[in-house]
Write a protein that holds these residues in place. Sequence first.
Motif, PDB file in Angstrom:
ATOM      1  N   HIS A 197       0.833  -1.361   0.046  1.00 46.18           N
ATOM      2  CA  HIS A 197       0.183  -0.178  -0.045  1.00 46.18           C
ATOM      3  C   HIS A 197       0.929   1.212  -0.017  1.00 46.18           C
ATOM      4  CE1 HIS A 197       0.954   0.597   4.266  1.00 46.18           C
ATOM      5  NE2 HIS A 197       0.602  -0.750   4.463  1.00 46.18           N
ATOM      6  N   GLY A 198       0.116   2.413   0.154  1.00 42.08           N
ATOM      7  CA  GLY A 198       1.214   3.659  -0.174  1.00 42.08           C
ATOM      8  C   GLY A 198       1.499   4.271   1.066  1.00 42.08           C
ATOM      9  N   ARG A 199       1.427   3.652   2.287  1.00 42.58           N
ATOM     10  CA  ARG A 199       1.860   4.413   3.449  1.00 42.58           C
ATOM     11  C   ARG A 199       3.116   3.418   4.010  1.00 42.58           C
ATOM     12  NH1 ARG A 199      -0.620   8.463   5.700  1.00 42.58           N
ATOM     13  NH2 ARG A 199       0.159   7.670   8.137  1.00 42.58           N
ATOM     14  N   THR A 200       4.122   3.315   3.336  1.00 39.43           N
ATOM     15  CA  THR A 200       5.550   2.725   3.576  1.00 39.43           C
ATOM     16  C   THR A 200       6.425   3.913   3.386  1.00 39.43           C
ATOM     17  OG1 THR A 200       6.001   1.750   1.596  1.00 39.43           O
ATOM     18  CG2 THR A 200       4.512   0.367   3.039  1.00 39.43           C
ATOM     19  N   SER A 201       7.769   3.617   4.062  1.00 38.31           N
ATOM     20  CA  SER A 201       8.741   4.614   3.811  1.00 38.31           C
ATOM     21  C   SER A 201       9.936   4.102   4.482  1.00 38.31           C
ATOM     22  CB  SER A 201       8.221   6.058   4.555  1.00 38.31           C
ATOM     23  OG  SER A 201       8.067   6.252   5.999  1.00 38.31           O
ATOM     24  N   GLY A 202      10.822   4.735   3.949  1.00 35.67           N
ATOM     25  CA  GLY A 202      12.140   4.415   4.450  1.00 35.67           C
ATOM     26  C   GLY A 202      12.856   5.206   5.564  1.00 35.67           C
ATOM     27  N   GLU A 203      14.116   4.794   6.154  1.00 38.51           N
ATOM     28  CA  GLU A 203      14.662   5.340   7.138  1.00 38.51           C
ATOM     29  C   GLU A 203      16.252   5.566   7.094  1.00 38.51           C
ATOM     30  OE1 GLU A 203      13.477   3.756  11.118  1.00 38.51           O
ATOM     31  OE2 GLU A 203      11.527   4.615  10.821  1.00 38.51           O
ATOM     32  N   ALA A 204      16.841   6.724   6.837  1.00 37.33           N
ATOM     33  CA  ALA A 204      18.245   6.507   6.598  1.00 37.33           C
ATOM     34  C   ALA A 204      18.899   6.102   7.966  1.00 37.33           C
ATOM     35  CB  ALA A 204      18.932   7.930   6.259  1.00 37.33           C
ATOM     36  N   GLU A 205      19.792   5.322   7.727  1.00 36.13           N
ATOM     37  CA  GLU A 205      20.616   4.556   8.700  1.00 36.13           C
ATOM     38  C   GLU A 205      22.141   4.185   8.482  1.00 36.13           C
ATOM     39  OE1 GLU A 205      18.364   1.798  11.248  1.00 36.13           O
ATOM     40  OE2 GLU A 205      16.305   2.827  10.810  1.00 36.13           O
ATOM     41  N   TRP A 206      22.883   3.792   9.520  1.00 33.63           N
ATOM     42  CA  TRP A 206      24.152   2.996   9.240  1.00 33.63           C
ATOM     43  C   TRP A 206      23.927   1.450   9.576  1.00 33.63           C
ATOM     44  CZ3 TRP A 206      25.775   0.861  13.549  1.00 33.63           C
ATOM     45  CH2 TRP A 206      25.568   1.419  14.783  1.00 33.63           C
ATOM     46  N   ALA A 252      25.881   2.045   4.591  1.00 33.96           N
ATOM     47  CA  ALA A 252      24.488   2.619   4.570  1.00 33.96           C
ATOM     48  C   ALA A 252      23.619   1.776   4.480  1.00 33.96           C
ATOM     49  CB  ALA A 252      24.648   3.684   3.473  1.00 33.96           C
ATOM     50  N   ALA A 253      22.514   2.060   5.073  1.00 33.80           N
ATOM     51  CA  ALA A 253      21.146   1.312   5.083  1.00 33.80           C
ATOM     52  C   ALA A 253      20.132   2.225   4.915  1.00 33.80           C
ATOM     53  CB  ALA A 253      21.300   0.347   6.150  1.00 33.80           C
ATOM     54  N   CYS A 254      18.879   1.290   4.632  1.00 29.91           N
ATOM     55  CA  CYS A 254      17.611   2.313   4.537  1.00 29.91           C
ATOM     56  C   CYS A 254      16.467   1.100   5.040  1.00 29.91           C
ATOM     57  CB  CYS A 254      17.292   2.843   3.102  1.00 29.91           C
ATOM     58  SG  CYS A 254      15.642   3.827   3.261  1.00 29.91           S
ATOM     59  N   ASP A 255      16.085   1.440   6.316  1.00 27.91           N
ATOM     60  CA  ASP A 255      14.819   0.430   7.016  1.00 27.91           C
ATOM     61  C   ASP A 255      13.560   0.658   6.253  1.00 27.91           C
ATOM     62  OD1 ASP A 255      13.232  -0.927   8.660  1.00 27.91           O
ATOM     63  OD2 ASP A 255      13.668   0.356  10.406  1.00 27.91           O
ATOM     64  N   HIS A 256      13.144   0.089   5.280  1.00 27.31           N
ATOM     65  CA  HIS A 256      11.836   0.640   4.822  1.00 27.31           C
ATOM     66  C   HIS A 256      10.623  -0.203   5.709  1.00 27.31           C
ATOM     67  CE1 HIS A 256       9.734   2.086   1.287  1.00 27.31           C
ATOM     68  NE2 HIS A 256       8.879   1.362   1.600  1.00 27.31           N
ATOM     69  N   THR A 257       9.719   0.733   6.304  1.00 27.62           N
ATOM     70  CA  THR A 257       8.933   0.291   7.249  1.00 27.62           C
ATOM     71  C   THR A 257       7.391   0.618   6.839  1.00 27.62           C
ATOM     72  OG1 THR A 257      10.287   0.924   8.706  1.00 27.62           O
ATOM     73  CG2 THR A 257       8.117   1.008   9.669  1.00 27.62           C
ATOM     74  N   ASP A 258       6.640  -0.519   7.179  1.00 30.93           N
ATOM     75  CA  ASP A 258       5.108  -0.135   6.932  1.00 30.93           C
ATOM     76  C   ASP A 258       4.520   0.551   7.891  1.00 30.93           C
ATOM     77  OD1 ASP A 258       2.447  -0.878   7.024  1.00 30.93           O
ATOM     78  OD2 ASP A 258       2.613  -2.529   5.740  1.00 30.93           O
ATOM     79  N   ARG A 259       4.009   1.850   7.830  1.00 28.02           N
ATOM     80  CA  ARG A 259       3.645   2.776   8.587  1.00 28.02           C
ATOM     81  C   ARG A 259       2.325   2.162   9.231  1.00 28.02           C
ATOM     82  NH1 ARG A 259       8.423   4.451  10.331  1.00 28.02           N
ATOM     83  NH2 ARG A 259       9.668   5.378   8.564  1.00 28.02           N
ATOM     84  N   ASN A 260       1.410   1.786   8.366  1.00 30.23           N
ATOM     85  CA  ASN A 260       0.235   1.428   8.854  1.00 30.23           C
ATOM     86  C   ASN A 260       0.301   0.047   9.892  1.00 30.23           C
ATOM     87  OD1 ASN A 260      -1.200   3.181   7.097  1.00 30.23           O
ATOM     88  ND2 ASN A 260      -2.095   1.480   5.740  1.00 30.23           N
ATOM     89  N   GLN A 284       7.108  11.663   3.103  1.00 31.09           N
ATOM     90  CA  GLN A 284       7.870  10.401   3.149  1.00 31.09           C
ATOM     91  C   GLN A 284       7.317   9.317   2.354  1.00 31.09           C
ATOM     92  OE1 GLN A 284       7.563   8.170   7.034  1.00 31.09           O
ATOM     93  NE2 GLN A 284       6.366  10.015   7.617  1.00 31.09           N
ATOM     94  N   PHE A 285       6.211   9.497   1.897  1.00 23.10           N
ATOM     95  CA  PHE A 285       5.466   8.310   1.233  1.00 23.10           C
ATOM     96  C   PHE A 285       5.945   8.595  -0.202  1.00 23.10           C
ATOM     97  CE2 PHE A 285       2.700   9.022   5.056  1.00 23.10           C
ATOM     98  CZ  PHE A 285       3.285   7.717   5.825  1.00 23.10           C
ATOM     99  N   ALA A 286       7.170   8.288  -0.567  1.00 25.83           N
ATOM    100  CA  ALA A 286       7.662   8.671  -1.932  1.00 25.83           C
ATOM    101  C   ALA A 286       7.722   6.987  -2.564  1.00 25.83           C
ATOM    102  CB  ALA A 286       8.942   9.216  -1.917  1.00 25.83           C
ATOM    103  N   ASP A 287       7.871   7.431  -3.996  1.00 24.80           N
ATOM    104  CA  ASP A 287       8.325   6.371  -4.803  1.00 24.80           C
ATOM    105  C   ASP A 287       9.878   6.029  -4.994  1.00 24.80           C
ATOM    106  OD1 ASP A 287       8.896   8.447  -6.563  1.00 24.80           O
ATOM    107  OD2 ASP A 287       7.697   7.975  -8.260  1.00 24.80           O
ATOM    108  N   ARG A 288      10.578   6.575  -4.211  1.00 25.69           N
ATOM    109  CA  ARG A 288      11.862   6.580  -4.326  1.00 25.69           C
ATOM    110  C   ARG A 288      12.709   6.979  -3.127  1.00 25.69           C
ATOM    111  NH1 ARG A 288      16.514   6.000  -7.803  1.00 25.69           N
ATOM    112  NH2 ARG A 288      18.334   7.289  -7.301  1.00 25.69           N
ATOM    113  N   TRP A 289      13.735   6.056  -2.542  1.00 29.18           N
ATOM    114  CA  TRP A 289      14.654   6.546  -1.554  1.00 29.18           C
ATOM    115  C   TRP A 289      15.760   6.391  -1.937  1.00 29.18           C
ATOM    116  CZ3 TRP A 289      13.922   7.985   3.630  1.00 29.18           C
ATOM    117  CH2 TRP A 289      12.766   8.405   3.892  1.00 29.18           C
ATOM    118  N   GLU A 290      16.793   7.305  -1.382  1.00 26.70           N
ATOM    119  CA  GLU A 290      18.086   7.325  -1.556  1.00 26.70           C
ATOM    120  C   GLU A 290      18.644   7.883  -0.112  1.00 26.70           C
ATOM    121  OE1 GLU A 290      21.508   9.670  -4.295  1.00 26.70           O
ATOM    122  OE2 GLU A 290      19.502   9.595  -4.817  1.00 26.70           O
TER     123      GLU A 290
END
Length: 225
Positions: free
Chosen positions: A73-82, A95-103, A193-199
């Motif tokens: 669904h559309g309510r997921t987002s990443g988090e910048a991390e090491w 580098a890491a990105c923890d993609h999380t289901d906000r719902n 934060q609910f974007a179609d790309r994370w970097e």
Amino acid sequence: MTTLTFALPDGSTQTVPVTRLLNAGYAGRDQAEVRAHIDELAELGVPGPATIPTMYPIAPYLAQQTDVVEVQHGRTSGEAEWALVITDSGVLLTAACDHTDRNLEVHGVAWSKNASPDVIATAAWRLDEVRDHLDDITLKAWVGQDRRLIQDGTLGALLDPDHWLGVLAERGLDTPGTVLVSGTITMKSGVDQFADRWEVELGDPVTGATIDLAYTVRPLPDPID
């Protein structure tokens, strides 16, 4: 078993079979600020932890070096991390990105972390080679095709890798194949934060070197139910 492969600064590569994946949470160095953040999340229905900082076990196969994350669904987002990666020959930092289901997060943080991968970069530094200036290493994230800056800080804002190596050692988890993801820094207000790309990018101000990752967020097809 998931296997990660990293390019190192000396031109060599290192392959690491992942045996354990752990996600740190509420891991800001200023724990009073973390407590304030927990109170903010509680107003959104996200249950607070009994202890801070937290550490959540994650299914090891969710450590992925990928350029696509598929979501329901559309309510997921990443988090910048090491991320720390323990190997037979030492500890790597990447580098890491923890993609999380906000719902799902409102029902349980650990559940939300297991719904999508922890995206891991394909390059790494040896921790010993950057340990003397860890706090100065930058951590940034951009979202969307137009690269809107959503996170911008340094590793000095987070509990440092040696803290977590101590936690792992106390629990007998400091073994080759363990990957620990750090927890994140504050997101900028007003950026969706609910974007179609994370970097995500780690930047070393001493050497000018960077480690980055990027992925597209792709919705899964509609279910038949």
